[in-house]
Design a protein around this motif. Structure first.
Motif, PDB file in Angstrom:
ATOM      1  N   ALA A  64       0.810  -1.218   0.000  1.00  0.00           N
ATOM      2  CA  ALA A  64       0.000   0.000   0.000  1.00  0.00           C
ATOM      3  C   ALA A  64       0.842   1.266   0.000  1.00  0.00           C
ATOM      4  CB  ALA A  64      -0.922   0.009   1.223  1.00  0.00           C
ATOM      5  N   LEU A  65       2.132   1.147   0.314  1.00  0.00           N
ATOM      6  CA  LEU A  65       3.009   2.318   0.319  1.00  0.00           C
ATOM      7  C   LEU A  65       3.369   2.780  -1.088  1.00  0.00           C
ATOM      8  CD1 LEU A  65       5.524   1.359   3.153  1.00  0.00           C
ATOM      9  CD2 LEU A  65       3.758   3.126   3.266  1.00  0.00           C
ATOM     10  N   ASP A  66       3.484   1.825  -2.023  1.00  0.00           N
ATOM     11  CA  ASP A  66       3.967   2.182  -3.357  1.00  0.00           C
ATOM     12  C   ASP A  66       3.104   1.639  -4.486  1.00  0.00           C
ATOM     13  OD1 ASP A  66       4.589  -0.488  -3.101  1.00  0.00           O
ATOM     14  OD2 ASP A  66       6.758  -0.229  -3.190  1.00  0.00           O
ATOM     15  N   GLY A  67       1.895   1.182  -4.177  1.00  0.00           N
ATOM     16  CA  GLY A  67       0.931   0.868  -5.221  1.00  0.00           C
ATOM     17  C   GLY A  67       1.130  -0.444  -5.930  1.00  0.00           C
ATOM     18  N   ARG A  68       1.606  -1.459  -5.210  1.00  0.00           N
ATOM     19  CA  ARG A  68       1.715  -2.786  -5.810  1.00  0.00           C
ATOM     20  C   ARG A  68       0.431  -3.582  -5.591  1.00  0.00           C
ATOM     21  NH1 ARG A  68       6.264  -5.183  -2.709  1.00  0.00           N
ATOM     22  NH2 ARG A  68       5.859  -3.423  -1.320  1.00  0.00           N
ATOM     23  N   GLY A  69       0.238  -4.606  -6.425  1.00  0.00           N
ATOM     24  CA  GLY A  69      -0.884  -5.520  -6.242  1.00  0.00           C
ATOM     25  C   GLY A  69      -2.224  -4.802  -6.224  1.00  0.00           C
ATOM     26  N   GLY A  70      -3.024  -5.097  -5.215  1.00  0.00           N
ATOM     27  CA  GLY A  70      -4.363  -4.542  -5.112  1.00  0.00           C
ATOM     28  C   GLY A  70      -4.407  -3.054  -4.830  1.00  0.00           C
ATOM     29  N   TYR A  71      -3.263  -2.431  -4.591  1.00  0.00           N
ATOM     30  CA  TYR A  71      -3.229  -0.995  -4.321  1.00  0.00           C
ATOM     31  C   TYR A  71      -2.763  -0.198  -5.536  1.00  0.00           C
ATOM     32  CZ  TYR A  71      -3.721  -2.453   0.530  1.00  0.00           C
ATOM     33  OH  TYR A  71      -4.177  -3.003   1.701  1.00  0.00           O
ATOM     34  N   ALA A  72      -2.736  -0.817  -6.712  1.00  0.00           N
ATOM     35  CA  ALA A  72      -2.244  -0.126  -7.904  1.00  0.00           C
ATOM     36  C   ALA A  72      -3.090   1.091  -8.251  1.00  0.00           C
ATOM     37  CB  ALA A  72      -2.210  -1.100  -9.090  1.00  0.00           C
ATOM     38  N   ASP A  73      -4.378   1.066  -7.895  1.00  0.00           N
ATOM     39  CA  ASP A  73      -5.265   2.173  -8.240  1.00  0.00           C
ATOM     40  C   ASP A  73      -5.257   3.278  -7.190  1.00  0.00           C
ATOM     41  OD1 ASP A  73      -6.434   0.522  -6.344  1.00  0.00           O
ATOM     42  OD2 ASP A  73      -8.477   0.967  -6.992  1.00  0.00           O
ATOM     43  N   GLU A  74      -4.809   2.974  -5.992  1.00  0.00           N
ATOM     44  CA  GLU A  74      -4.835   3.954  -4.894  1.00  0.00           C
ATOM     45  C   GLU A  74      -3.875   3.478  -3.820  1.00  0.00           C
ATOM     46  OE1 GLU A  74      -7.997   5.844  -1.620  1.00  0.00           O
ATOM     47  OE2 GLU A  74      -8.708   4.452  -3.166  1.00  0.00           O
ATOM     48  N   TRP A  75      -2.844   4.266  -3.566  1.00  0.00           N
ATOM     49  CA  TRP A  75      -1.874   3.861  -2.551  1.00  0.00           C
ATOM     50  C   TRP A  75      -1.594   5.007  -1.601  1.00  0.00           C
ATOM     51  CZ3 TRP A  75      -0.804   4.442  -7.689  1.00  0.00           C
ATOM     52  CH2 TRP A  75       0.157   5.384  -8.059  1.00  0.00           C
ATOM     53  N   TYR A  76      -0.871   4.715  -0.523  1.00  0.00           N
ATOM     54  CA  TYR A  76      -0.800   5.625   0.611  1.00  0.00           C
ATOM     55  C   TYR A  76       0.628   5.705   1.148  1.00  0.00           C
ATOM     56  CZ  TYR A  76      -5.575   3.909   0.186  1.00  0.00           C
ATOM     57  OH  TYR A  76      -6.781   3.507  -0.314  1.00  0.00           O
ATOM     58  N   PRO A  77       1.461   6.548   0.564  1.00  0.00           N
ATOM     59  CA  PRO A  77       2.855   6.619   1.013  1.00  0.00           C
ATOM     60  C   PRO A  77       3.026   7.191   2.420  1.00  0.00           C
ATOM     61  CG  PRO A  77       2.398   8.299  -0.653  1.00  0.00           C
ATOM     62  CD  PRO A  77       1.209   7.397  -0.616  1.00  0.00           C
ATOM     63  N   ASP A  78       1.976   7.827   2.961  1.00  0.00           N
ATOM     64  CA  ASP A  78       2.104   8.405   4.302  1.00  0.00           C
ATOM     65  C   ASP A  78       1.610   7.474   5.404  1.00  0.00           C
ATOM     66  OD1 ASP A  78      -0.545   8.594   3.544  1.00  0.00           O
ATOM     67  OD2 ASP A  78      -0.851  10.594   4.408  1.00  0.00           O
ATOM     68  N   LEU A  79       1.378   6.192   5.088  1.00  0.00           N
ATOM     69  CA  LEU A  79       1.051   5.231   6.143  1.00  0.00           C
ATOM     70  C   LEU A  79       2.243   5.081   7.078  1.00  0.00           C
ATOM     71  CD1 LEU A  79      -0.713   2.293   4.251  1.00  0.00           C
ATOM     72  CD2 LEU A  79      -1.788   3.927   5.819  1.00  0.00           C
ATOM     73  N   ARG A  80       1.957   4.963   8.366  1.00  0.00           N
ATOM     74  CA  ARG A  80       2.998   4.764   9.354  1.00  0.00           C
ATOM     75  C   ARG A  80       2.540   3.719  10.377  1.00  0.00           C
ATOM     76  NH1 ARG A  80       4.952   6.985   5.804  1.00  0.00           N
ATOM     77  NH2 ARG A  80       6.212   8.905   5.764  1.00  0.00           N
ATOM     78  N   ALA A  81       3.500   3.087  11.008  1.00  0.00           N
ATOM     79  CA  ALA A  81       3.215   2.069  12.022  1.00  0.00           C
ATOM     80  C   ALA A  81       3.349   2.655  13.411  1.00  0.00           C
ATOM     81  CB  ALA A  81       4.163   0.887  11.861  1.00  0.00           C
TER      82      ALA A  81
END
Length: 325
Positions: A88-105
């Motif tokens: 989800a950070l860089d738009g691979r797989g199922g997140y290709a249409d919408e990804w979230y580089p500002d996700l944090r743990a």
């Protein structure tokens, strides 16, 4: 009170004078992610202003939780397995249409889990090569493949990359949301194969003697790691009755997620709760052996700070303050 809360060499206990309104996302309502959310809410509210309100929304704990955080619908969510969030950070797989580089743990709650593929011993199948050769009509229980459920997604990828065509071979897929229904399909004879996780559940010990567990082939595991960052892991000999050691897809851990714009003191406080009040969560699982527990205790704060995505700076401040062992 736990000694960890009073020891002078531990990170400073947070105290927020202001009141917070926070939204969390857990699981369907009665499983482990909701339990973790309740623990966080209780301990965080004790250390915030008197009018603090913390709500936990029902969720599925898969890509829906990741998207809810990424879109700002909630401030904190739990997702499992942790490695599946990296895409989800860089738009691979199922997140290709919408990804979230500002996700944090904010931290990781450990759950040692695996995705396993098993078939009824009566089929005489012990490897994926034999499965491809014989092409039996499988009645295969797994989770739904809908772009959200990580179990269904993983099952689809493993089977497809392994050359298994359940419906093309005259079989059928028995798809459900949670593992309990899938395990029941096997126990009650509706299914003669299963692809699922939650391997610590007692039902696996009931059905295990009648199953052959198939090792996932190295090229399949390598491809999943290269494409999505999904790691492999082993299942130790004897974990399932009479079963030898084998390699499969790792399905471990609960990731506590937020975005980079969460206030630093709130992020620190949640990380502190995870590490310093861990006895509260552990106490809910100590009637189970660690290797058979949905939360793999004892919890270690240092390990909880090792996430597959970047830590929020506030959370990192807590983990960096831990004493060196």
């Amino acid at each position: 009170m736990s000694p960890s809360l009073t020891s002078p060499d531990r990170p400073t206990e947070p105290k927020l004078d202001r009141s917070l309104t926070l939204h969390l996302r857990g699981d369907w309502g009665s499983a482990n992610l909701h339990r973790v959310c309740g623990w966080i809410a209780q301990e965080l509210a004790d250390r915030c202003g008197p009018h603090t309100r913390i709500a936990t929304w029902n969720s599925r704990g898969f890509s829906d939780a990741v998207r809810a955080v990424g879109r700002g619908e909630v401030q904190v969510a739990l997702a499992t397995p942790t490695a599946f969030v990296t895409a989800a950070l860089d738009g691979r797989g199922g997140y290709a249409d919408e990804w979230y580089p500002d996700l944090r743990a904010l931290g990781v709650v450990p759950q040692r889990d695996r995705l396993v593929v098993a078939v009824d011993k009566d089929l005489g199948i012990t490897t994926f090569a034999e499965l491809r050769e014989h092409k039996p009509a499988l009645r295969l229980a797994t989770s739904i493949y809908d772009g959200v459920n990580h179990v269904g997604l993983a099952a689809h990828e493993v089977l497809t990359r392994s050359g298994v065509d359940v419906t093309g071979w005259g079989g059928e897929l028995l798809e459900d949301e949670r593992p309990f229904e899938s395990l029941d399909h096997v126990k009650e004879g509706r299914a003669n194969a299963i692809v699922h996780e939650a391997v610590m559940l007692p039902a696996w010990q009931e059905i295990g003697p009648n199953l052959n567990f198939l090792e996932v082939e190295p090229d399949v595991l390598d491809g999943l790691h290269d494409d999505f960052g999904w790691p492999e892991a082993v299942v130790d000999e004897g974990y399932f009755p009479g079963c030898a050691r084998f390699t499969t897809l790792d399905f471990s851990d609960f990731l506590v997620l937020t975005r980079a714009d969460l206030a630093d003191d709130v992020a620190y406080a949640i990380a502190w709760v995870l590490g310093e009040t861990r006895h509260i969560l552990e106490g809910q699982y100590r009637h189970l052996a660690p290797e058979r527990s949905p939360v793999t205790y004892p919890l270690d704060p240092v390990t909880m700070g090792k996430a597959p995505i970047p830590l929020h700076p506030g959370a990192a401040r807590y983990y960096d303050a831990l004493p060196v062992s």
